[in-house]
Design a protein around this motif. Structure first.
Motif, PDB file in Angstrom:
ATOM      1  N   THR A 187      83.771 -65.461  49.037  1.00  0.00           N
ATOM      2  CA  THR A 187      84.827 -65.951  49.914  1.00  0.00           C
ATOM      3  C   THR A 187      85.770 -64.798  50.195  1.00  0.00           C
ATOM      4  O   THR A 187      86.306 -64.192  49.261  1.00  0.00           O
ATOM      5  N   GLY A 188      85.949 -64.472  51.479  1.00  0.00           N
ATOM      6  CA  GLY A 188      86.868 -63.389  51.828  1.00  0.00           C
ATOM      7  C   GLY A 188      86.447 -62.720  53.122  1.00  0.00           C
ATOM      8  O   GLY A 188      85.343 -62.933  53.632  1.00  0.00           O
ATOM      9  N   ARG A 189      87.362 -61.910  53.636  1.00  0.00           N
ATOM     10  CA  ARG A 189      87.097 -61.182  54.880  1.00  0.00           C
ATOM     11  C   ARG A 189      86.292 -59.927  54.553  1.00  0.00           C
ATOM     12  O   ARG A 189      86.676 -59.148  53.670  1.00  0.00           O
ATOM     13  N   ILE A 190      85.201 -59.747  55.274  1.00  0.00           N
ATOM     14  CA  ILE A 190      84.289 -58.646  54.965  1.00  0.00           C
ATOM     15  C   ILE A 190      84.212 -57.663  56.120  1.00  0.00           C
ATOM     16  O   ILE A 190      83.976 -58.062  57.270  1.00  0.00           O
ATOM     17  N   VAL A 191      84.427 -56.391  55.812  1.00  0.00           N
ATOM     18  CA  VAL A 191      84.151 -55.321  56.781  1.00  0.00           C
ATOM     19  C   VAL A 191      83.030 -54.486  56.184  1.00  0.00           C
ATOM     20  O   VAL A 191      83.185 -53.901  55.116  1.00  0.00           O
ATOM     21  N   ALA A 192      81.894 -54.483  56.873  1.00  0.00           N
ATOM     22  CA  ALA A 192      80.733 -53.738  56.364  1.00  0.00           C
ATOM     23  C   ALA A 192      80.241 -52.808  57.475  1.00  0.00           C
ATOM     24  O   ALA A 192      79.739 -53.270  58.493  1.00  0.00           O
ATOM     25  N   ARG A 193      80.413 -51.491  57.250  1.00  0.00           N
ATOM     26  CA  ARG A 193      80.121 -50.523  58.314  1.00  0.00           C
ATOM     27  C   ARG A 193      78.649 -50.506  58.709  1.00  0.00           C
ATOM     28  O   ARG A 193      78.318 -50.193  59.837  1.00  0.00           O
ATOM     29  N   LYS A 194      77.748 -50.834  57.780  1.00  0.00           N
ATOM     30  CA  LYS A 194      76.315 -50.820  58.121  1.00  0.00           C
ATOM     31  C   LYS A 194      75.738 -52.224  58.274  1.00  0.00           C
ATOM     32  O   LYS A 194      75.220 -52.565  59.317  1.00  0.00           O
ATOM     33  N   SER A 195      75.812 -53.008  57.207  1.00  0.00           N
ATOM     34  CA  SER A 195      75.146 -54.314  57.297  1.00  0.00           C
ATOM     35  C   SER A 195      75.653 -55.293  56.254  1.00  0.00           C
ATOM     36  O   SER A 195      76.209 -54.909  55.228  1.00  0.00           O
ATOM     37  N   VAL A 196      75.408 -56.563  56.552  1.00  0.00           N
ATOM     38  CA  VAL A 196      75.629 -57.642  55.591  1.00  0.00           C
ATOM     39  C   VAL A 196      74.317 -58.399  55.480  1.00  0.00           C
ATOM     40  O   VAL A 196      73.718 -58.770  56.497  1.00  0.00           O
ATOM     41  N   THR A 197      73.848 -58.596  54.264  1.00  0.00           N
ATOM     42  CA  THR A 197      72.616 -59.354  54.054  1.00  0.00           C
ATOM     43  C   THR A 197      72.915 -60.558  53.177  1.00  0.00           C
ATOM     44  O   THR A 197      73.432 -60.413  52.065  1.00  0.00           O
ATOM     45  N   LEU A 198      72.626 -61.736  53.707  1.00  0.00           N
ATOM     46  CA  LEU A 198      72.783 -62.970  52.937  1.00  0.00           C
ATOM     47  C   LEU A 198      71.385 -63.448  52.569  1.00  0.00           C
ATOM     48  O   LEU A 198      70.619 -63.876  53.422  1.00  0.00           O
ATOM     49  N   ARG A 199      71.065 -63.350  51.295  1.00  0.00           N
ATOM     50  CA  ARG A 199      69.734 -63.746  50.834  1.00  0.00           C
ATOM     51  C   ARG A 199      69.652 -65.272  50.767  1.00  0.00           C
ATOM     52  O   ARG A 199      70.669 -65.967  50.802  1.00  0.00           O
ATOM     53  N   ARG A 200      68.426 -65.763  50.607  1.00  0.00           N
ATOM     54  CA  ARG A 200      68.188 -67.201  50.508  1.00  0.00           C
ATOM     55  C   ARG A 200      69.130 -67.828  49.470  1.00  0.00           C
ATOM     56  O   ARG A 200      69.221 -67.344  48.342  1.00  0.00           O
ATOM     57  N   GLY A 201      69.860 -68.850  49.870  1.00  0.00           N
ATOM     58  CA  GLY A 201      70.762 -69.533  48.943  1.00  0.00           C
ATOM     59  C   GLY A 201      72.164 -68.931  48.912  1.00  0.00           C
ATOM     60  O   GLY A 201      73.057 -69.479  48.273  1.00  0.00           O
ATOM     61  N   ALA A 202      72.364 -67.818  49.601  1.00  0.00           N
ATOM     62  CA  ALA A 202      73.675 -67.164  49.578  1.00  0.00           C
ATOM     63  C   ALA A 202      74.665 -67.920  50.453  1.00  0.00           C
ATOM     64  O   ALA A 202      74.278 -68.599  51.413  1.00  0.00           O
TER      65      ALA A 202
END
Ligand SMILES: [Zn+2]
Length: 217
Positions: A173-188
């Motif tokens: 939970t929170g604001r995310i700044v990701a310069r390359k990528s964000v990966t949400l795996r199964r169940g995330a």
């Protein structure tokens, strides 16, 4: 018992000096080659100074070194933060481990990899991974190259996080700044607005919040 006698040292020539040929041979044996430096080479590696951000070269085996740009003292050892730790400010080029059962707030950590195996809140700046291995609520700024949240972990970031890469298998939970990528795996699960050029949501993962492809400065 035979009587012990030392051998007398006999200089082969009357003057006491070695003959010219023998002398040259011995000088050659004990001298460095012309092409090679007389200073022995110490294996070194390049690190980024955590004070000035410049790349500096340090001896691989050293426990500490000085930045060649800003002269800051750079600690290079790994640090373990045990339950009840008094020292809450840690600066090292090594790794930091918050041990299980620890509950530490107001931490200020600058390091390579950081492993939160216990609970730690505060400011984190990791040139490598920040791996959150148990439920945590971090009230402070979070910067890392990779932020990793494994399965079963519930992470709350009250001030959000800035990273190159975020990989979530648990809940964030929170604001995310990701310069390359964000990966949400199964169940995330990710609750919060997300700024990243690449948002990968695997089947069975949830994102609640806005996605912006442009990363703010
Ligand atoms: Zn420096």
């Amino acid at each position: 018992m035979p009587e012990y006698r030392t051998e007398p040292y006999v200089v082969p020539v009357g003057s006491g000096l070695l003959p010219e040929g023998e002398r040259s041979r011995r000088v050659a044996l004990t001298s460095f080659d012309k092409g090679r430096s007389a200073v022995p080479r110490v294996p070194s590696r390049e690190v980024v100074c955590y004070e000035c951000g410049m790349v500096t070269s340090v001896p691989t085996a050293a426990l500490s070194a000085k930045c060649s740009h800003c002269q800051a003292y750079l600690k290079m050892t790994d640090v373990e933060l045990k339950p009840g730790a008094q020292r809450l400010t840690v600066r090292t080029l090594g790794d930091v481990r918050v041990l299980a059962d620890a509950v530490l707030s107001q931490l200020s950590v600058v390091c390579r990899h950081c492993y939160l195996n216990g609970r730690g809140s505060g400011n984190f700046r990791c040139s490598g991974n920040l791996e959150v291995n148990c439920n945590n609520r971090i009230e402070g700024s979070v910067q890392a190259s990779r932020l990793l949240v494994p399965r079963g972990v519930d992470l709350v970031l009250t001030q959000g996080a800035t990273c190159d890469e975020l990989v979530v298998s648990g809940r964030v939970t929170g604001r995310i700044v990701a310069r390359k990528s964000v990966t949400l795996r199964r169940g995330a699960e990710l609750y919060g607005n997300c700024f990243t050029p690449a948002l990968n949501v695997e089947p069975g993962a949830v994102h609640r919040g806005e996605w912006h492809a442009v990363v703010p400065e």
